[in-house]
Scaffold this motif. Structure first.
Motif, PDB file in Angstrom:
ATOM      1  N   ASP A 259      39.138  65.827  60.586  1.00  0.00           N
ATOM      2  CA  ASP A 259      39.541  66.322  59.270  1.00  0.00           C
ATOM      3  C   ASP A 259      40.431  65.310  58.545  1.00  0.00           C
ATOM      4  OD1 ASP A 259      38.125  68.606  59.837  1.00  0.00           O
ATOM      5  OD2 ASP A 259      39.896  69.818  60.308  1.00  0.00           O
ATOM      6  N   ALA A 260      41.312  64.640  59.294  1.00  0.00           N
ATOM      7  CA  ALA A 260      42.179  63.621  58.683  1.00  0.00           C
ATOM      8  C   ALA A 260      41.343  62.456  58.158  1.00  0.00           C
ATOM      9  CB  ALA A 260      43.206  63.136  59.699  1.00  0.00           C
TER      10      ALA A 260
ATOM     11  N   LEU B 179      39.934  63.492  54.872  1.00  0.00           N
ATOM     12  CA  LEU B 179      40.957  63.441  53.826  1.00  0.00           C
ATOM     13  C   LEU B 179      41.181  62.008  53.342  1.00  0.00           C
ATOM     14  CD1 LEU B 179      43.580  65.944  55.264  1.00  0.00           C
ATOM     15  CD2 LEU B 179      42.175  66.283  53.230  1.00  0.00           C
TER      16      LEU B 179
ATOM     17  N   LEU C   2      38.320  71.891  53.632  1.00  0.00           N
ATOM     18  CA  LEU C   2      39.584  71.837  54.357  1.00  0.00           C
ATOM     19  C   LEU C   2      40.679  72.561  53.596  1.00  0.00           C
ATOM     20  CD1 LEU C   2      39.524  68.072  55.367  1.00  0.00           C
ATOM     21  CD2 LEU C   2      38.832  70.035  56.729  1.00  0.00           C
ATOM     22  N   ARG C   3      41.686  73.014  54.337  1.00  0.00           N
ATOM     23  CA  ARG C   3      42.851  73.635  53.721  1.00  0.00           C
ATOM     24  C   ARG C   3      43.652  72.547  53.028  1.00  0.00           C
ATOM     25  NH1 ARG C   3      48.114  74.573  53.804  1.00  0.00           N
ATOM     26  NH2 ARG C   3      49.000  76.647  53.955  1.00  0.00           N
TER      27      ARG C   3
ATOM     28  N   TRP D 166      50.282  73.653  58.822  1.00  0.00           N
ATOM     29  CA  TRP D 166      48.903  73.399  59.242  1.00  0.00           C
ATOM     30  C   TRP D 166      48.809  72.025  59.877  1.00  0.00           C
ATOM     31  CZ3 TRP D 166      44.889  76.655  59.391  1.00  0.00           C
ATOM     32  CH2 TRP D 166      43.611  76.136  59.551  1.00  0.00           C
ATOM     33  N   ARG D 167      47.956  71.879  60.887  1.00  0.00           N
ATOM     34  CA  ARG D 167      47.680  70.578  61.501  1.00  0.00           C
ATOM     35  C   ARG D 167      46.192  70.283  61.372  1.00  0.00           C
ATOM     36  NH1 ARG D 167      45.250  69.942  65.898  1.00  0.00           N
ATOM     37  NH2 ARG D 167      45.176  68.045  67.075  1.00  0.00           N
ATOM     38  N   TYR D 168      45.876  69.054  60.944  1.00  0.00           N
ATOM     39  CA  TYR D 168      44.487  68.630  60.815  1.00  0.00           C
ATOM     40  C   TYR D 168      44.032  67.935  62.096  1.00  0.00           C
ATOM     41  CZ  TYR D 168      44.994  69.465  55.831  1.00  0.00           C
ATOM     42  OH  TYR D 168      45.212  70.050  54.608  1.00  0.00           O
ATOM     43  N   THR D 169      42.777  68.137  62.469  1.00  0.00           N
ATOM     44  CA  THR D 169      42.192  67.392  63.580  1.00  0.00           C
ATOM     45  C   THR D 169      41.956  65.958  63.115  1.00  0.00           C
ATOM     46  OG1 THR D 169      39.925  67.924  62.936  1.00  0.00           O
ATOM     47  CG2 THR D 169      41.030  69.463  64.448  1.00  0.00           C
TER      48      THR D 169
ATOM     49  N   ASP E 107      49.925  62.712  63.911  1.00  0.00           N
ATOM     50  CA  ASP E 107      49.084  63.786  63.381  1.00  0.00           C
ATOM     51  C   ASP E 107      49.370  63.978  61.898  1.00  0.00           C
ATOM     52  OD1 ASP E 107      47.762  64.382  65.710  1.00  0.00           O
ATOM     53  OD2 ASP E 107      48.938  66.165  66.181  1.00  0.00           O
TER      54      ASP E 107
END
Length: 94
Positions: free
Chosen positions: A83-84, A87, A10-11, A77-80, A59
């Motif tokens: 992805d969250a 994290l 992930l970024r 940037w936005r995480y789906t 979000d």
């Protein structure tokens, strides 16, 4: 994504960026952010994301606070949701 673990690369935020949670959508291209450094900021959605990436309340995003006005930030940037969750599992966010 690796086949065996399901983990994606992930970024991550750069040195001048922070993780943030969208707490309120203010209309247009502005949102209220609660950043990981404890600050509440007014977030701006840049034009390159405005119609391509829908940003909703709760979000997880990466925001870059402005140098000249610390109470404002630009969303980078936005995480789906998936992805969250990754994290959170890895301990990057609460």
């Amino acid at each position: 994504m690796t086949e065996d673990s399901g983990r994606r690369n992930l970024r991550m935020p750069n040195s001048d960026e922070v993780f943030a949670v969208v707490t309120e959508h203010l209309g247009g291209n502005h949102v209220r952010l609660r950043c990981e450094d404890g600050e509440e900021r007014l977030g701006r959605i840049p034009g390159r994301m405005k119609y391509r990436t829908w940003i909703e309340q709760d979000d997880i995003v990466v925001a870059e606070p402005w140098d000249w006005q610390d109470e404002k930030a630009t969303i980078e940037w936005r995480y789906t949701g998936q992805d969250a969750d990754q994290l959170r599992r890895e301990g990057h966010i609460d």
